[in-house]
Design an enzyme around this catalytic site. Structure first.
Site, PDB file in Angstrom:
ATOM      1  N   ASN A  89    -111.302  28.069  -6.122  1.00 59.85           N
ATOM      2  CA  ASN A  89    -109.569  28.497  -6.897  1.00 59.85           C
ATOM      3  C   ASN A  89    -109.073  27.144  -6.672  1.00 59.85           C
ATOM      4  O   ASN A  89    -109.526  26.869  -5.457  1.00 59.85           O
ATOM      5  CB  ASN A  89    -109.029  29.333  -5.350  1.00 59.85           C
ATOM      6  CG  ASN A  89    -109.709  30.682  -5.534  1.00 59.85           C
ATOM      7  OD1 ASN A  89    -109.644  31.369  -6.762  1.00 59.85           O
ATOM      8  ND2 ASN A  89    -109.953  31.976  -4.814  1.00 59.85           N
ATOM      9  N   GLN A  98    -105.607  29.562  -3.814  1.00 58.48           N
ATOM     10  CA  GLN A  98    -106.686  28.817  -2.682  1.00 58.48           C
ATOM     11  C   GLN A  98    -105.339  29.044  -1.646  1.00 58.48           C
ATOM     12  O   GLN A  98    -104.567  29.053  -1.406  1.00 58.48           O
ATOM     13  CB  GLN A  98    -107.072  27.526  -2.926  1.00 58.48           C
ATOM     14  CG  GLN A  98    -107.521  26.514  -2.091  1.00 58.48           C
ATOM     15  CD  GLN A  98    -107.037  24.434  -2.770  1.00 58.48           C
ATOM     16  OE1 GLN A  98    -107.018  24.383  -4.283  1.00 58.48           O
ATOM     17  NE2 GLN A  98    -108.278  24.297  -2.006  1.00 58.48           N
ATOM     18  N   HIS A 122    -117.745  28.926  -4.464  1.00 56.67           N
ATOM     19  CA  HIS A 122    -117.967  30.196  -4.300  1.00 56.67           C
ATOM     20  C   HIS A 122    -119.378  30.642  -5.318  1.00 56.67           C
ATOM     21  O   HIS A 122    -119.282  30.179  -6.343  1.00 56.67           O
ATOM     22  CB  HIS A 122    -117.081  30.772  -4.267  1.00 56.67           C
ATOM     23  CG  HIS A 122    -116.037  31.377  -3.557  1.00 56.67           C
ATOM     24  ND1 HIS A 122    -115.583  32.315  -3.127  1.00 56.67           N
ATOM     25  CD2 HIS A 122    -114.368  30.299  -3.957  1.00 56.67           C
ATOM     26  CE1 HIS A 122    -114.109  31.880  -1.718  1.00 56.67           C
ATOM     27  NE2 HIS A 122    -114.065  30.926  -2.489  1.00 56.67           N
ATOM     28  N   HIS A 169    -113.926  24.413  -1.519  1.00 55.52           N
ATOM     29  CA  HIS A 169    -115.632  25.362  -1.357  1.00 55.52           C
ATOM     30  C   HIS A 169    -115.544  25.724  -2.898  1.00 55.52           C
ATOM     31  O   HIS A 169    -114.749  26.067  -3.034  1.00 55.52           O
ATOM     32  CB  HIS A 169    -115.308  25.758  -0.750  1.00 55.52           C
ATOM     33  CG  HIS A 169    -114.124  27.546  -0.532  1.00 55.52           C
ATOM     34  ND1 HIS A 169    -112.268  26.444  -0.003  1.00 55.52           N
ATOM     35  CD2 HIS A 169    -113.720  28.577  -0.246  1.00 55.52           C
ATOM     36  CE1 HIS A 169    -111.665  27.723  -0.523  1.00 55.52           C
ATOM     37  NE2 HIS A 169    -112.794  28.561  -0.297  1.00 55.52           N
ATOM     38  N   ASP A 174    -120.236  33.154   3.298  1.00 51.23           N
ATOM     39  CA  ASP A 174    -118.433  33.928   3.242  1.00 51.23           C
ATOM     40  C   ASP A 174    -118.204  35.530   4.297  1.00 51.23           C
ATOM     41  O   ASP A 174    -119.129  36.818   3.537  1.00 51.23           O
ATOM     42  CB  ASP A 174    -117.983  34.422   1.570  1.00 51.23           C
ATOM     43  CG  ASP A 174    -116.471  34.706   1.688  1.00 51.23           C
ATOM     44  OD1 ASP A 174    -115.674  34.986   2.366  1.00 51.23           O
ATOM     45  OD2 ASP A 174    -115.914  33.828   0.996  1.00 51.23           O
TER      46      ASP A 174
END
Length: 120
Positions: A72, A79, A87, A85, A16
């Site tokens: 999210n 989001q 995390h 995606h 990230d």
């Protein structure tokens, strides 16, 4: 340029660029889906096999004490990028806040009614 840490046919994983912790990785399915509910069933297993593989790699490389893992789902949940995606956020100290900390709580008196609604 993305710092890719893992690739396989169903998903790709990269660091990230706004990490919440050292080794914060995003695991992204190669098939487009805004949310998990939009992801084809056949791709769900591939995504979570990749999540597991990357968690193992992060654990071996960085020795975190634990992980927060999640996504999210929808604008109301924070989001901002509308491609699913996951995390993987390594945790390096005891006493970290779990995912329950994001909620405002619910009424325990409603458990039976809520369960019945979900069961449909």
């Amino acid at each position: 340029m993305a710092e890719i840490v893992h690739r396989d046919p169903g998903a790709i994983a990269f660091l990230d660029v706004f990490p919440a912790a050292r080794g914060h990785v995003l695991v992204v399915p190669r098939a487009h889906a805004e949310t998990l509910l939009d992801l084809e069933d056949a791709a769900v297993g591939d995504l979570f096999r990749t999540v597991k593989a990357v968690m193992g790699k992060v654990r071996a490389a960085l020795s975190p004490m634990g992980f927060n893992v999640g996504w999210n789902h929808g604008r109301a949940a924070g989001q901002h990028v509308f491609h699913l995606h996951v995390h993987l956020i390594p945790r390096y100290a005891e006493g970290g806040r779990g995912v329950q900390a994001v909620g405002a709580g619910g009424d325990r008196q409603e458990l039976e009614a809520v369960a019945a609604a979900i069961r449909g």
